[in-house]
Write a protein that holds these residues in place. Sequence first.
Motif, mmCIF file in Angstrom:
data_model
loop_
_atom_site.group_PDB
_atom_site.id
_atom_site.type_symbol
_atom_site.label_atom_id
_atom_site.label_comp_id
_atom_site.label_asym_id
_atom_site.label_seq_id
_atom_site.Cartn_x
_atom_site.Cartn_y
_atom_site.Cartn_z
ATOM 1 N N THR A 292 -40.620 48.324 -23.629
ATOM 2 C CA THR A 292 -40.362 47.870 -24.994
ATOM 3 C C THR A 292 -39.324 46.755 -25.006
ATOM 4 O O THR A 292 -38.462 46.683 -24.124
ATOM 5 C CB THR A 292 -39.895 49.029 -25.904
ATOM 6 N N CYS A 293 -39.410 45.907 -26.030
ATOM 7 C CA CYS A 293 -38.399 44.865 -26.228
ATOM 8 C C CYS A 293 -37.197 45.420 -26.981
ATOM 9 O O CYS A 293 -36.241 44.695 -27.243
ATOM 10 C CB CYS A 293 -39.014 43.699 -26.994
ATOM 11 N N THR A 294 -37.239 46.702 -27.353
ATOM 12 C CA THR A 294 -36.136 47.316 -28.098
ATOM 13 C C THR A 294 -35.613 48.538 -27.331
ATOM 14 O O THR A 294 -35.776 49.670 -27.800
ATOM 15 C CB THR A 294 -36.590 47.742 -29.510
ATOM 16 N N SER B 227 -46.516 46.354 -25.416
ATOM 17 C CA SER B 227 -46.787 44.940 -25.230
ATOM 18 C C SER B 227 -46.757 44.227 -26.573
ATOM 19 O O SER B 227 -46.265 44.766 -27.573
ATOM 20 C CB SER B 227 -48.168 44.799 -24.581
ATOM 21 N N CYS B 228 -47.267 43.005 -26.618
ATOM 22 C CA CYS B 228 -47.477 42.260 -27.849
ATOM 23 C C CYS B 228 -48.280 41.011 -27.500
ATOM 24 O O CYS B 228 -48.216 40.548 -26.360
ATOM 25 C CB CYS B 228 -46.156 41.885 -28.513
ATOM 26 N N PRO B 229 -49.034 40.448 -28.448
ATOM 27 C CA PRO B 229 -49.882 39.298 -28.095
ATOM 28 C C PRO B 229 -49.099 38.038 -27.775
ATOM 29 O O PRO B 229 -49.609 37.164 -27.087
ATOM 30 C CB PRO B 229 -50.775 39.095 -29.319
ATOM 31 N N LEU B 230 -47.855 37.936 -28.254
ATOM 32 C CA LEU B 230 -47.116 36.696 -27.994
ATOM 33 C C LEU B 230 -46.813 36.527 -26.516
ATOM 34 O O LEU B 230 -46.914 35.451 -25.964
ATOM 35 C CB LEU B 230 -45.802 36.690 -28.759
ATOM 36 N N ASN B 231 -46.443 37.610 -25.880
ATOM 37 C CA ASN B 231 -46.085 37.519 -24.472
ATOM 38 C C ASN B 231 -47.291 37.545 -23.558
ATOM 39 O O ASN B 231 -47.159 37.367 -22.346
ATOM 40 C CB ASN B 231 -45.114 38.641 -24.100
ATOM 41 N N THR B 232 -48.446 37.806 -24.117
ATOM 42 C CA THR B 232 -49.643 37.924 -23.291
ATOM 43 C C THR B 232 -50.692 36.886 -23.674
ATOM 44 O O THR B 232 -51.617 36.623 -22.916
ATOM 45 C CB THR B 232 -50.286 39.306 -23.508
ATOM 46 N N GLY C 224 -44.662 44.345 -36.147
ATOM 47 C CA GLY C 224 -43.992 45.161 -35.123
ATOM 48 C C GLY C 224 -43.410 44.285 -34.036
ATOM 49 O O GLY C 224 -43.527 44.573 -32.850
ATOM 50 N N CYS C 225 -42.766 43.182 -34.436
ATOM 51 C CA CYS C 225 -42.151 42.232 -33.498
ATOM 52 C C CYS C 225 -40.758 41.928 -34.017
ATOM 53 O O CYS C 225 -40.652 41.256 -35.041
ATOM 54 C CB CYS C 225 -42.983 40.964 -33.398
ATOM 55 N N PRO C 226 -39.704 42.389 -33.358
ATOM 56 C CA PRO C 226 -39.641 43.351 -32.254
ATOM 57 C C PRO C 226 -40.291 44.698 -32.641
ATOM 58 O O PRO C 226 -40.514 44.965 -33.822
ATOM 59 C CB PRO C 226 -38.142 43.532 -32.016
HETATM 60 FE FE1 F3S Z 1 -41.081 42.121 -28.754
HETATM 61 FE FE2 F3S Z 1 -43.170 40.630 -28.288
HETATM 62 FE FE3 F3S Z 1 -41.805 40.294 -30.431
HETATM 63 S S1 F3S Z 1 -41.668 41.220 -26.807
HETATM 64 S S2 F3S Z 1 -39.747 40.777 -29.841
HETATM 65 S S3 F3S Z 1 -42.949 42.157 -29.928
HETATM 66 S S4 F3S Z 1 -42.592 38.681 -29.144
#
Ligand code: F3S
Length: 425
Positions: free
Chosen positions: A129-131, A369-374, A310-312
């Motif tokens: 997780t990013c959190t 995960s998340c689509p931004l990083n992938t 859901g980002c973060p």
């Molecule tokens: Fe987390 Fe992806 Fe946003 S790593 S902060 S959900 S860009």
Amino acid sequence: MVKLATDEQEMLDGKHGRAQQRAMEILVQYAEALGAERFVDTNNVHLFVGFHPYPEVIKILDADELASRFLLDTEEKIVVDRVKAFNTTHIWAMDLDRWQIMGAPESLHNLMESIRKYSIRTGICLSATCTPYQVGNVPIRGEHCAWTESSAVPFCNAVLGARTNTEAAHSAFPAALTGKIPLWGYHLKENRRGTHLINVQIDVRDIMDWYLLGYYVGEVCQLAVPVYRLRVQRAPNLSMLKGLNAAGASSGGIMMYHIIGVTPEAPTMEAAFSGNRPKETLVYGESERRQAYENLNCAMDENVDLVNIGCPHYSLEQLRDVARLLDGKKVHEDVTLWIWTAYQLKAIADRNGYTDIIARAGGHLMTDSCPLNTNLFPEGCRVVATDSAKHAHYAPAIGGMDVFFGTMQQCIDAATTGKWRGELK
Ligand code: F3S
């Protein structure tokens, strides 16, 4: 030149094996490039092993080889026995259980499986997780850490009063192997002092407001240490600060800030600046708020393909709220709804029935995960709606998407109607 303690010199001399030796070689180079005079011990690393789906990564299926190449920067295959420091992991290249929903290729899934085994063998904690602060990695005030992930770093520094710089995959992994990190930047008290005063003249009420504040200030202050003075004293909660941090680290590179009367190193304005004179005093009012909002909205076509929230990674509070908004509703047939959180929080969402409500509505509660990083957006996706300033900032450049930014309510309305109707209130 960086001065080494006895244990550090021993690691560099190879007395504790090749993995620690290589890690120490990297850290010494890193410290010297930064001008750090010595190292500090760390037993708290947030590291990155999930690897982005770059073609050159997918070709290598052996996890020891991959870690050597990308985390220890060597062609030599180094087999790690155990990492030393307590650690958690940043996001992975896919939802490890629902990777097919993301359209991730099987080859990448196989790679993730081999990294999963590698992580278990070497003592890497699979938090994904990013959190990390939401799932049990909560450093205490003054604790020296080595964290990756730009939105988590200000949480560590400003909200918790712990100390970290924004580490990269290539410095965090050596830190985990050795329990050492160069003593520089935000590990040092003098660099944590405020540099810019932000007079916040409007009431910052909800999560979207905190995103907008962070986005405006990040853009103006870049790498500075802003000190927020709120005219309407309203203490933010975890979900709001998560938004402030992610936004300020996207439009700028804010790693440390103070909110007078709220964050631990700023009980007063004097404490926040700690002898510094503000280099600049900025005003944040209605027009600055609108400017941030307009900068985050670039889509023209009201027809939304993907609602990505859901980002973060969403907090428990946000999971509860989104389940309430979706209860009894149906996601429009032309829209994909992805909601991201940590898998540990999803377990709580499962128990509380939130996951079922989201699934009955036709949405997907996704983890890891998340689509931004992938860059794994649904096929044909062009227009995205989000309640995250970070996602809105990066999705046009990374995924070539047109983006609408708004509140969670506006995003769920878009998910159920297929149309964006959000506006700044
Ligand atoms: Fe987390 Fe992806 Fe946003 S790593 S902060 S959900 S860009």
